[in-house]
Design a protein around this motif. Structure first.
Motif, mmCIF file in Angstrom:
data_model
loop_
_atom_site.group_PDB
_atom_site.id
_atom_site.type_symbol
_atom_site.label_atom_id
_atom_site.label_comp_id
_atom_site.label_asym_id
_atom_site.label_seq_id
_atom_site.Cartn_x
_atom_site.Cartn_y
_atom_site.Cartn_z
ATOM 1 N N ASP A 46 0.868 -1.178 0.000
ATOM 2 C CA ASP A 46 0.000 0.000 0.000
ATOM 3 C C ASP A 46 0.906 1.230 0.000
ATOM 4 N N PRO A 47 0.986 1.983 -1.096
ATOM 5 C CA PRO A 47 1.924 3.109 -1.166
ATOM 6 C C PRO A 47 1.529 4.293 -0.294
ATOM 7 N N ALA A 48 0.275 4.360 0.148
ATOM 8 C CA ALA A 48 -0.183 5.545 0.885
ATOM 9 C C ALA A 48 0.616 5.809 2.160
ATOM 10 N N PRO A 49 0.755 4.837 3.076
ATOM 11 C CA PRO A 49 1.521 5.130 4.297
ATOM 12 C C PRO A 49 2.989 5.408 4.030
ATOM 13 N N HIS A 50 3.571 4.728 3.043
ATOM 14 C CA HIS A 50 4.961 4.981 2.706
ATOM 15 C C HIS A 50 5.151 6.405 2.201
ATOM 16 N N GLY A 51 4.236 6.832 1.341
ATOM 17 C CA GLY A 51 4.341 8.179 0.798
ATOM 18 C C GLY A 51 4.219 9.237 1.869
ATOM 19 N N LEU A 52 3.272 9.056 2.777
ATOM 20 C CA LEU A 52 3.080 10.021 3.862
ATOM 21 C C LEU A 52 4.301 10.059 4.775
ATOM 22 N N ALA A 53 4.829 8.882 5.098
ATOM 23 C CA ALA A 53 6.014 8.819 5.951
ATOM 24 C C ALA A 53 7.210 9.472 5.270
ATOM 25 N N ALA A 274 6.968 1.919 7.074
ATOM 26 C CA ALA A 274 5.552 1.678 6.821
ATOM 27 C C ALA A 274 4.753 1.798 8.112
ATOM 28 N N ALA A 275 5.303 1.265 9.209
ATOM 29 C CA ALA A 275 4.631 1.369 10.507
ATOM 30 C C ALA A 275 4.469 2.827 10.911
ATOM 31 N N PHE A 276 5.502 3.628 10.673
ATOM 32 C CA PHE A 276 5.409 5.053 10.988
ATOM 33 C C PHE A 276 4.343 5.728 10.126
ATOM 34 N N GLY A 277 4.284 5.358 8.849
ATOM 35 C CA GLY A 277 3.285 5.951 7.956
ATOM 36 C C GLY A 277 1.864 5.605 8.373
ATOM 37 N N ILE A 278 1.632 4.344 8.756
ATOM 38 C CA ILE A 278 0.290 3.929 9.201
ATOM 39 C C ILE A 278 -0.075 4.659 10.482
ATOM 40 N N TRP A 279 0.864 4.754 11.416
ATOM 41 C CA TRP A 279 0.605 5.486 12.657
ATOM 42 C C TRP A 279 0.315 6.953 12.366
ATOM 43 N N LEU A 280 1.037 7.530 11.411
ATOM 44 C CA LEU A 280 0.853 8.936 11.056
ATOM 45 C C LEU A 280 -0.528 9.151 10.436
#
Length: 419
Positions: A46-53, A274-280
């Protein structure tokens, strides 16, 4: 994700041009995160959390660079500083040897405590069994470490800080061998504990000490300096990811997870972003309920009786992770805006230390070592997340300070006798 990677690359290049060196903390910060995020794209589902992070990390790298350049510019030295020598660090070889021997004692102790003969030290089967036993005891809370073992572990994690410095300033092959053994010791013991974080801390300490001593020698902004930095990058990839992967393979070799696909183990260190992006995504902007440094300096709080709380494990798509990078802690501690301000302050201290080392100021050396270590360990969490590595770094700072004072005293005596 592409926007974040591009911003990280531009920030790294800009910091390099401003300071004239890829070894500058702003450059190292942005470049290391660019490479880490780039490698993480190989496992993106899922690129969304990676992109946000990646965007948040890129903004943080900009804050580090801007913070550094908010200080008045310190003029560079017109010519390269003379390289550090072993004579400038009293008893460095002897101290490193003692720390290496303490590491050997810890290794032998771990084997004999588990009922294995030290002669089986090269047996992969025995190493895997010992790693599984240690992980099981740690997981169930049955591991008991007395004062003697904690002292040995303190020596073990101090070894790479002194070993990296000795490897750089030592004039003989035996110094380089001794410096490398200090790194090998901590990697081996971390493997016996099945701890990839032990490899990360030990490897980061060694690389940071070596790189800071190299900056003093003036080997920056030159072809030789760039080649050296490239070799350090390769060594960093081997130590921080290759040996970490080896520790994970040993860790699962004797457990029910022994059949895990190798790609699952390879992807494990790249789940942090990725974990940081999902948390964010779930948290959004943090504007209240700050923890005031608890996440970043957790061991200092624990020392005064404040209990620690480990973040929950989450599914990142290609793996599971309970590690969210250092940025999650900064945001929880100081808020979204406060974290950026903190990173700006870190950039100011980092650049001050970097320019101080270039100018030949000895007080800046241990600070720059800590700056590099904080950057490299930041892939996982704060450098101050564990007690023993934190104390090990504090001991190195004390040693560097005492060594500088002794050298100043010896210089004054020499001048006095000469006059």
């Amino acid at each position: 994700m592409a926007a974040g990677l591009l911003l990280l690359a531009v920030t790294a290049w800009t910091a390099h041009r401003l300071d004239g060196s890829w070894a500058a903390p702003g450059s190292i910060f942005a470049l290391s995160w660019f490479l880490y995020a780039l490698l993480a794209t190989a496992f993106v589902i899922d690129p969304a959390p990676h992109g946000l992070a990646a965007l948040w990390i890129a903004a943080g790298s900009v804050a580090v660079v801007v913070g550094g350049w908010s200080l008045p510019r310190v003029p560079s030295v017109g010519r390269p500083r003379p390289s550090l020598t072993l004579a400038q660090f009293p008893l460095l070889r002897f101290v490193t040897l003692l720390l290496v021997l303490a590491g050997v004692v810890e290794i032998l102790y771990l084997f004999t405590r588990a009922g294995f003969s030290p002669t089986r030290i090269i047996s992969f089967v025995v190493i895997a069994q010992l790693s599984a036993q240690n992980r099981a005891q740690f997981g169930y809370g049955d591991m008991e470490q007395g004062i003697a073992e904690r002292v040995l572990l303190l020596c073990l994690y101090s070894g790479p800080l002194f070993g990296g410095l000795l490897f750089r300033v030592g004039g003989h092959r035996r110094d380089r061998v001794l410096g490398l053994v200090a790194l090998i010791n901590v990697v081996f013991v971390a493997t016996l504990y099945g701890s990839r974080m032990g490899v990360l801390f030990g490897g980061s300490f060694w690389l940071s000490s070596y790189l800071a001593a190299t900056v003093w020698g003036g080997r920056i902004g030159t072809v030789a300096g760039r080649r050296l930095l490239f070799r350090l990058g390769i060594l960093g990839a081997i130590v921080l990811f290759g040996l970490s992967l080896l520790a994970m393979i040993v860790r699962y070799a004797e457990t029910s997870s022994a059949g895990r696909p190798i790609m699952l183990l390879v992807s494990d260190p790249f789940g942090f972003i990725a974990a940081f992006g999902i948390w964010l995504q779930e948290e959004g902007l943090r504007t209240q309920q700050f923890l005031g440094g608890y996440r970043t300096f957790v061991r200092f709080f624990q020392f005064f009786g404040v209990p620690a709380e480990w973040p929950p494990e989450i599914d990142v798509g290609f793996n599971r992770s309970n590690i969210y990078t250092v940025f999650r802690g900064l945001i929880e501690d100081f808020g979204t805006v406060g974290a950026m301000v903190w990173l700006g302050g870190f950039g100011a201290i980092a650049r001050l230390a970097f320019r101080g080392v270039i100018a030949g100021r000895r007080w800046a050396m241990p600070i720059l070592v800590g700056v590099y270590a904080f950057i490299l360990i930041g892939f996982s969490f704060s450098m101050f997340a564990y007690t023993i590595p934190s104390v090990a770094y504090a001991l190195f700072v004390v040693y560097a300070f005492v060594a500088a004072r002794l050298e100043d005293y010896r210089t004054r005596l020499t001048v006095r006798h000469a006059s």
